[in-house]
Design an enzyme around this catalytic site. Structure first.
Site, PDB file in Angstrom:
ATOM      1  N   ASP A 101       0.861  -1.185   0.000  1.00 25.30           N
ATOM      2  CA  ASP A 101       0.000   0.000   0.000  1.00 25.30           C
ATOM      3  C   ASP A 101       0.894   1.231   0.000  1.00 25.30           C
ATOM      4  OD1 ASP A 101       0.994   0.339   2.516  1.00 25.30           O
ATOM      5  OD2 ASP A 101      -0.907   0.180   3.545  1.00 25.30           O
ATOM      6  N   SER A 102       0.281   2.418  -0.012  1.00 19.93           N
ATOM      7  CA  SER A 102       1.070   3.635  -0.187  1.00 19.93           C
ATOM      8  C   SER A 102       1.428   4.279   1.140  1.00 19.93           C
ATOM      9  CB  SER A 102       0.267   4.635  -1.002  1.00 19.93           C
ATOM     10  OG  SER A 102      -0.860   5.051  -0.252  1.00 19.93           O
ATOM     11  N   GLY A 103       0.910   3.745   2.231  1.00 20.87           N
ATOM     12  CA  GLY A 103       1.160   4.354   3.529  1.00 20.87           C
ATOM     13  C   GLY A 103       0.159   5.444   3.876  1.00 20.87           C
ATOM     14  N   GLY A 104      -0.609   5.878   2.888  1.00 21.58           N
ATOM     15  CA  GLY A 104      -1.562   6.968   3.131  1.00 21.58           C
ATOM     16  C   GLY A 104      -2.529   6.633   4.252  1.00 21.58           C
ATOM     17  N   ASP A 158      -2.391   8.484  -1.582  1.00 19.79           N
ATOM     18  CA  ASP A 158      -3.704   9.133  -1.601  1.00 19.79           C
ATOM     19  C   ASP A 158      -4.083   9.607  -0.218  1.00 19.79           C
ATOM     20  OD1 ASP A 158      -3.921   6.608  -0.468  1.00 19.79           O
ATOM     21  OD2 ASP A 158      -5.965   6.306  -1.159  1.00 19.79           O
ATOM     22  N   GLY A 183     -10.961   4.191   0.222  1.00 19.48           N
ATOM     23  CA  GLY A 183     -11.874   5.027   0.990  1.00 19.48           C
ATOM     24  C   GLY A 183     -13.228   4.417   1.272  1.00 19.48           C
ATOM     25  N   ASP A 190      -8.228  -7.135  -0.009  1.00 17.83           N
ATOM     26  CA  ASP A 190      -7.363  -7.384   1.148  1.00 17.83           C
ATOM     27  C   ASP A 190      -8.124  -6.920   2.371  1.00 17.83           C
ATOM     28  OD1 ASP A 190      -6.832  -4.367   0.706  1.00 17.83           O
ATOM     29  OD2 ASP A 190      -5.913  -4.792   2.639  1.00 17.83           O
ATOM     30  N   HIS A 204      -6.725 -20.712  10.071  1.00 17.69           N
ATOM     31  CA  HIS A 204      -8.059 -21.137   9.636  1.00 17.69           C
ATOM     32  C   HIS A 204      -8.803 -20.020   8.903  1.00 17.69           C
ATOM     33  CE1 HIS A 204     -12.071 -22.330   9.143  1.00 17.69           C
ATOM     34  NE2 HIS A 204     -12.444 -21.259   9.805  1.00 17.69           N
TER      35      HIS A 204
END
Lengths: 379, 379
Positions: free
Chosen positions: A95-98, A149, A224, A274, A343
């Site tokens: 991910d971008s860390g945003g 973002d 979002g 995810d 599981h």
């Protein structure tokens, strides 16, 4: 080595669900696909062996914010990237860390340049700009990297969301430029996905989809959502985005969700998911099974010697009993965290695999309707 | 189903080390053997699959005190014993709870009848008598069960140790009677091992060995060592006990110890070992490897991308790097506990397996001398 490819293999005749095949330099993802979250380079409480052999994960996530802070870029770069550091030789998405900067960091200051924030570990100050975030993701070396973002909270006023979306678009331009002017670092191809924003406002979402469409990226993400809005609103916005996003590219819905959320969104045309829910809820004694949801902490399971779940074709989930897992939870044994996490992830991967099978078979809609009812039952 | 059998397969020409084969109704233990400790029915941070496939454990321990308190006898009995509850179909040994009652319980009162103690979980009061402890171990269903003993602390005065030893002997008589008047509960044979006590006093140890020899048990244990006495004193007492205990029966040294302790005691004639050290120290970032001891927390491993240990024929220990494990430790990831525990146990099992191989090959003594030097090095 080649850019990410997406091949569509089948469509549901009644819904917008489709089955496909994403190929990266680290392998194939059969879609719809679920991606376990490996925050700091480890999917919490699982070994990489369990991820491959039991869960059968084809791709895992890494979190840019966490990896940047720990182990840090030098450890990652000298290893030759995250794949080499953690031994995961299948695909990785970062991910971008945003999202983390907004949800985890304490004080933070947002500007045109980027976001100044303080580490949740030691309070040290850092700037994430679109360029910096691209550079970091180059160092981590995910097969798929995400644009930087701003993810607006729910609820947010229209004016704020619009302003934020335009900032996200300008940041996307800077990400795009920086990403494509830098070569791949580790001998395989990385691929940048833009992210649609726009909150719960359909017209903003449409504008955002159009804006990112112009990039012609190899895949697109919807960000979002699942941030507190009502379920139906999430589905409505997800549908609007799927309809506006390129048919021929994989669509990734970020951070969603429950098993029934996932099935509904597959029906709307999402290909990639995810979520921390299977692992986080698992660590809190909540099991998702093919018969419904179980709180394994509950006294009712004390003498239930039946397997956790025999319905998902997993030796692991059929090996351990409810009574044993409940005992481990009560005794606060580490093994409880592992069993529940293995599981739940195995169940999630089974679920999207079944969805795929039913799409290809042509009976996805009826199966989905039935499953959504069964899976949300509290046992 | 049959009582435990022991077959000697080879002797070291220079030391008292021997290789053998213990057979229980749940399988074979090739001796010398190391038994991972599974306190409440789970070896901490490992799955049963990892214990079988990576560690290659042939037998695990359960702790009577812990299992009695949690999950409790009803859960164990209705499951059909611990093997059925935790899915471990190889051998299990249970201790008598004596050691835990003395080391964990808060207030406790010892009498001829037994020990009255308070649970470390909820403060509830319980009595462990020799008869009760036999009944509990019948309900747990270990293949090997241990006599109820008092383990004297170090240092203790001669008079106290002598008195305590005689109490342990009277308790052994009561254990023996109760155990043999009760039938096996789950269709396989359980086997009772008496425990030698006597602290660090050689004459008391000799008396104790003679006392328990009279029982003609299928196996014998040496208790009350590795409780703080100097290493050499432990070896001396261990040697005296081995020499006094039946040659034709397996000898089990309880709660020992470091890798070099184990090699030395194999040289004195011990066949069976258990210890929490590989798992407990592993959870505290200490690794035992074929090249020496590693504190993986240390900054020196930050950029060391070499495998944890390539010298023990384990895919698992060769898969993960020191830099990755160090990162997981610093980030407090659950996976750090698992990797360190799996590795350390795999190493311990490899070590006793190598000892066995060298005994059968006839070159145990030289190999042991070399190993004891290498293994205790701090890397």
């Amino acid at each position: 080595m080649a850019s990410l490819e997406f091949r569509l293999e089948g469509h549901c005749p009644q819904t917008a669900a489709r089955a496909g095949r994403v190929t990266t330099d680290h392998g194939v993802l059969e879609t719809p696909v679920f991606m376990p979250v490996g925050t700091v380079g480890s999917v919490k409480a699982l070994t990489q062996q369990q991820l491959k052999e039991d869960v059968k994960a084809q791709i895992i996530l890494g979190n840019t914010y966490h990896l940047y802070l720990r182990p840090g870029l030098e450890v990652l770069e000298r290893a030759g990237g995250l794949h080499r550091l953690n031994g995961w030789d299948r695909s990785i998405l970062t991910d971008s860390g945003g999202y983390q900067v907004f949800s985890l960091a304490g004080t933070r200051k947002i500007s045109e340049e980027g976001v100044m924030f303080q580490s949740h570990i030691d309070g040290s100050r850092h700037l994430f700009s679109p360029e910096k975030v691209m550079d970091i993701q180059r160092s981590i070396g995910g097969d798929i990297v995400m644009a930087f973002d701003e993810c607006t909270p729910y609820p947010s006023e229209y004016g704020y969301v619009e302003k934020s979306m335009r900032l996200t678009h300008r940041w996307l331009d800077r990400c795009w430029e920086r990403f494509h002017e830098m070569p791949d670092k580790y001998g395989y191809t990385q691929n940048l996905f833009p992210i649609v924003q726009g909150g719960v406002y359909a017209d903003l979402r449409k504008q955002s989809c159009e804006y990112i469409a112009a990039k012609g990226a190899v895949g697109n993400a919807i960000g979002g959502l699942s941030v507190g809005e009502p379920e139906q609103q999430m589905y409505d916005i997800c549908q609007a985005c799927c309809e506006a996003l390129a048919e021929a590219r994989p669509r990734y819905l970020m951070g969603v969700g429950t098993p029934w959320n996932i099935l509904e969104c597959i029906g709307l045309g999402v290909d990639m998911f995810d979520c921390v829910m299977p692992t986080r809820n698992g660590r809190n004694a909540m099991l998702f099974t093919s018969r419904g949801v179980i709180n394994i902490d509950n006294k009712k399971w004390e003498f239930d010697y039946s397997p956790i779940d025999e319905g998902i074709g997993s030796n692991f989930s059929a090996y351990y009993t409810k009574a044993y897992l409940r005992h481990l939870v009560k005794a606060k044994e580490i093994l409880a965290l592992t069993i529940a996490s293995v599981h739940n992830l195995t169940f999630y991967l089974w679920l999207v695999g079944e969805a795929r099978r039913h799409i290809l078979q042509g009976d996805f809609e009826g199966w989905k309707r039935e499953q959504c009812e069964v899976l949300r039952q509290r046992l």
